[in-house]
Structures are given as structure tokens and as C-alpha cells.
Write a protein that holds these residues in place. Structure first.
Motif, mmCIF file in Angstrom:
data_model
loop_
_atom_site.group_PDB
_atom_site.id
_atom_site.type_symbol
_atom_site.label_atom_id
_atom_site.label_comp_id
_atom_site.label_asym_id
_atom_site.label_seq_id
_atom_site.Cartn_x
_atom_site.Cartn_y
_atom_site.Cartn_z
ATOM 1 N N ALA A 47 0.808 -1.222 0.000
ATOM 2 C CA ALA A 47 0.000 0.000 0.000
ATOM 3 C C ALA A 47 0.843 1.275 0.000
ATOM 4 O O ALA A 47 0.306 2.370 -0.169
ATOM 5 C CB ALA A 47 -0.926 0.001 1.213
ATOM 6 N N LYS A 48 2.145 1.101 0.214
ATOM 7 C CA LYS A 48 3.069 2.238 0.284
ATOM 8 C C LYS A 48 2.669 3.206 1.403
ATOM 9 O O LYS A 48 2.598 4.424 1.212
ATOM 10 C CB LYS A 48 3.182 2.942 -1.057
ATOM 11 C CG LYS A 48 3.771 2.047 -2.142
ATOM 12 C CD LYS A 48 3.848 2.734 -3.467
ATOM 13 C CE LYS A 48 4.425 1.909 -4.584
ATOM 14 N NZ LYS A 48 4.279 0.501 -4.619
ATOM 15 N N VAL A 49 2.379 2.601 2.584
ATOM 16 C CA VAL A 49 2.082 3.375 3.786
ATOM 17 C C VAL A 49 2.869 2.764 4.942
ATOM 18 O O VAL A 49 3.359 1.645 4.857
ATOM 19 C CB VAL A 49 0.566 3.374 4.138
ATOM 20 C CG1 VAL A 49 -0.256 4.005 3.025
ATOM 21 C CG2 VAL A 49 0.066 1.983 4.455
ATOM 22 N N ALA A 50 2.949 3.493 6.031
ATOM 23 C CA ALA A 50 3.605 2.977 7.235
ATOM 24 C C ALA A 50 2.659 2.007 7.946
ATOM 25 O O ALA A 50 1.433 2.139 7.859
ATOM 26 C CB ALA A 50 3.967 4.126 8.167
ATOM 27 N N LYS A 51 3.243 1.024 8.646
ATOM 28 C CA LYS A 51 2.422 0.078 9.415
ATOM 29 C C LYS A 51 1.531 0.815 10.412
ATOM 30 O O LYS A 51 0.405 0.392 10.674
ATOM 31 C CB LYS A 51 3.299 -0.935 10.163
ATOM 32 C CG LYS A 51 3.820 -2.016 9.296
ATOM 33 C CD LYS A 51 4.492 -3.185 10.011
ATOM 34 C CE LYS A 51 5.086 -2.961 11.334
ATOM 35 N NZ LYS A 51 5.820 -4.119 11.863
ATOM 36 N N GLY A 52 2.007 1.899 10.963
ATOM 37 C CA GLY A 52 1.234 2.669 11.925
ATOM 38 C C GLY A 52 -0.065 3.209 11.337
ATOM 39 O O GLY A 52 -1.075 3.326 12.037
ATOM 40 N N ILE A 53 -0.054 3.523 10.049
ATOM 41 C CA ILE A 53 -1.269 3.997 9.378
ATOM 42 C C ILE A 53 -2.308 2.878 9.355
ATOM 43 O O ILE A 53 -3.495 3.103 9.600
ATOM 44 C CB ILE A 53 -0.958 4.469 7.936
ATOM 45 C CG1 ILE A 53 -0.041 5.684 7.954
ATOM 46 C CG2 ILE A 53 -2.235 4.735 7.148
ATOM 47 C CD1 ILE A 53 -0.662 6.941 8.523
ATOM 48 N N ILE A 54 -1.856 1.650 9.091
ATOM 49 C CA ILE A 54 -2.775 0.507 9.079
ATOM 50 C C ILE A 54 -3.375 0.317 10.469
ATOM 51 O O ILE A 54 -4.591 0.129 10.605
ATOM 52 C CB ILE A 54 -2.053 -0.768 8.606
ATOM 53 C CG1 ILE A 54 -1.608 -0.598 7.150
ATOM 54 C CG2 ILE A 54 -2.954 -1.994 8.759
ATOM 55 C CD1 ILE A 54 -0.717 -1.712 6.630
ATOM 56 N N CYS A 55 -2.542 0.396 11.488
ATOM 57 C CA CYS A 55 -3.043 0.251 12.861
ATOM 58 C C CYS A 55 -3.978 1.402 13.235
ATOM 59 O O CYS A 55 -4.949 1.190 13.961
ATOM 60 C CB CYS A 55 -1.879 0.141 13.839
ATOM 61 S SG CYS A 55 -0.977 -1.410 13.666
ATOM 62 N N TYR A 56 -3.713 2.585 12.736
ATOM 63 C CA TYR A 56 -4.589 3.723 12.995
ATOM 64 C C TYR A 56 -5.995 3.458 12.446
ATOM 65 O O TYR A 56 -6.989 3.708 13.120
ATOM 66 C CB TYR A 56 -4.002 4.996 12.360
ATOM 67 C CG TYR A 56 -4.938 6.172 12.384
ATOM 68 C CD1 TYR A 56 -5.128 6.913 13.538
ATOM 69 C CD2 TYR A 56 -5.645 6.537 11.239
ATOM 70 C CE1 TYR A 56 -6.005 7.991 13.567
ATOM 71 C CE2 TYR A 56 -6.518 7.618 11.251
ATOM 72 C CZ TYR A 56 -6.696 8.339 12.416
ATOM 73 O OH TYR A 56 -7.561 9.402 12.435
ATOM 74 N N TYR A 57 -6.062 2.961 11.233
ATOM 75 C CA TYR A 57 -7.361 2.738 10.592
ATOM 76 C C TYR A 57 -8.058 1.457 11.044
ATOM 77 O O TYR A 57 -9.285 1.408 11.108
ATOM 78 C CB TYR A 57 -7.223 2.704 9.071
ATOM 79 C CG TYR A 57 -7.014 4.065 8.463
ATOM 80 C CD1 TYR A 57 -8.002 5.035 8.515
ATOM 81 C CD2 TYR A 57 -5.823 4.388 7.831
ATOM 82 C CE1 TYR A 57 -7.812 6.288 7.963
ATOM 83 C CE2 TYR A 57 -5.619 5.636 7.271
ATOM 84 C CZ TYR A 57 -6.613 6.584 7.341
ATOM 85 O OH TYR A 57 -6.432 7.828 6.797
#
Length: 141
Positions: free
Chosen positions: A37-47
Motif C-alpha cells: 500500500a506504500k504506507v507505514a504500518k502505523g497507518i494501518i493500525c490507525y485505521y
């Protein structure tokens, strides 16, 4: 137009499904999804809160897409048998067009990797035969 957050969630879910199809359940990690997804793992955990939350969102997404693809055409018909036929044909058509995705997510549901009521609901729906309704009548005594 969808909000940026809704678009980002959709993108992450789509990437999760792609990783599940490509790498299987065991090979799907937050790191691989984040890379896809070309995002940080933290972004996934945020959502999504966790890997389980992400898997549940992916399961729910495919379920919603399948229901939308199958039910919309069937509901427009007046005849009951035509509705049943349209439902079956629509379901088979959806599965045929999205075979890898459906198989990957079916495996995810059957292994109960999501671990919440979404995956529990799907596992129950696919793995257990339907039970007849229980009667409370005095004839059962």
C-alpha cells in the motif's frame, strides 16, 4: 466524492486482498500490506487497530461486494424462482470473476484468522450445516 480517509482505507483493504491472494494467509503481514500500500504500518493500525481488524475489514469488504453484485440483480425480479435463479447465477458469476480473492478470503475465514464476529459469522456460515428451528410445542415432550 469519498473522503481522503475513506479512500485510504479502501486502498489498504484492496492491498490486503492482493497480498492475501499472492502470499496466502500465513504470508500476509502488516509489513507486507504496508509495503504493497506504500504506507507505514502505523497507518494501518490507525485505521484498523490490528492485523485482525484489517482482516475483518477485508472479509467484510468482499462480503459487501459479493452481496451487492448478487442481490441487486435478483431483487429487481418479480418471480420468486427467477430471483433464486438470478441469485445463484450472480453468486457463481462473482466467484468465477473473483476466484483468487474469494478463495484467499474463504481460507482466511476458515482459519478464523480474523478472530472477531465478522470472521466467526463467515466461518459458521460456510463450515456448519444449517440447523432446523427448534420447536417449543408440547408435542416434543
Amino acid at each position: 466524492m469519498k473522503s481522503l480517509e475513506a479512500q485510504r482505507r479502501r486502498h489498504i483493504i484492496d492491498c490486503t486482498i492482493a497480498v492475501l491472494v499472492r502470499d496466502g494467509v500465513a504470508g500476509t503481514s502488516l509489513s507486507r500490506v504496508a509495503s504493497e500500500a506504500k504506507v507505514a504500518k502505523g497507518i494501518i493500525c490507525y485505521y484498523f487497530g490490528s492485523k485482525d481488524g484489517l482482516f475483518d475489514a477485508a472479509l467484510a469488504s468482499v462480503r459487501e461486494q459479493m452481496v451487492g453484485a448478487v442481490v441487486d440483480g435478483a431483487e429487481a425480479l418479480d418471480d420468486e424462482w427467477q430471483r433464486v435463479s438470478a441469485f445463484v447465477v450472480g453468486h457463481l458469476s462473482y466467484v468465477r470473476k473473483n476466484r483468487a480473492e474469494v478463495l484467499a478470503l474463504r481460507h482466511l475465514a476458515s482459519t478464523r484468522a480474523g478472530g472477531s464476529e465478522v470472521s466467526d459469522h463467515l466461518a459458521e456460515r460456510f463450515d456448519e450445516p444449517p440447523q432446523p428451528p427448534r420447536s417449543d410445542s408440547s408435542l416434543d415432550s
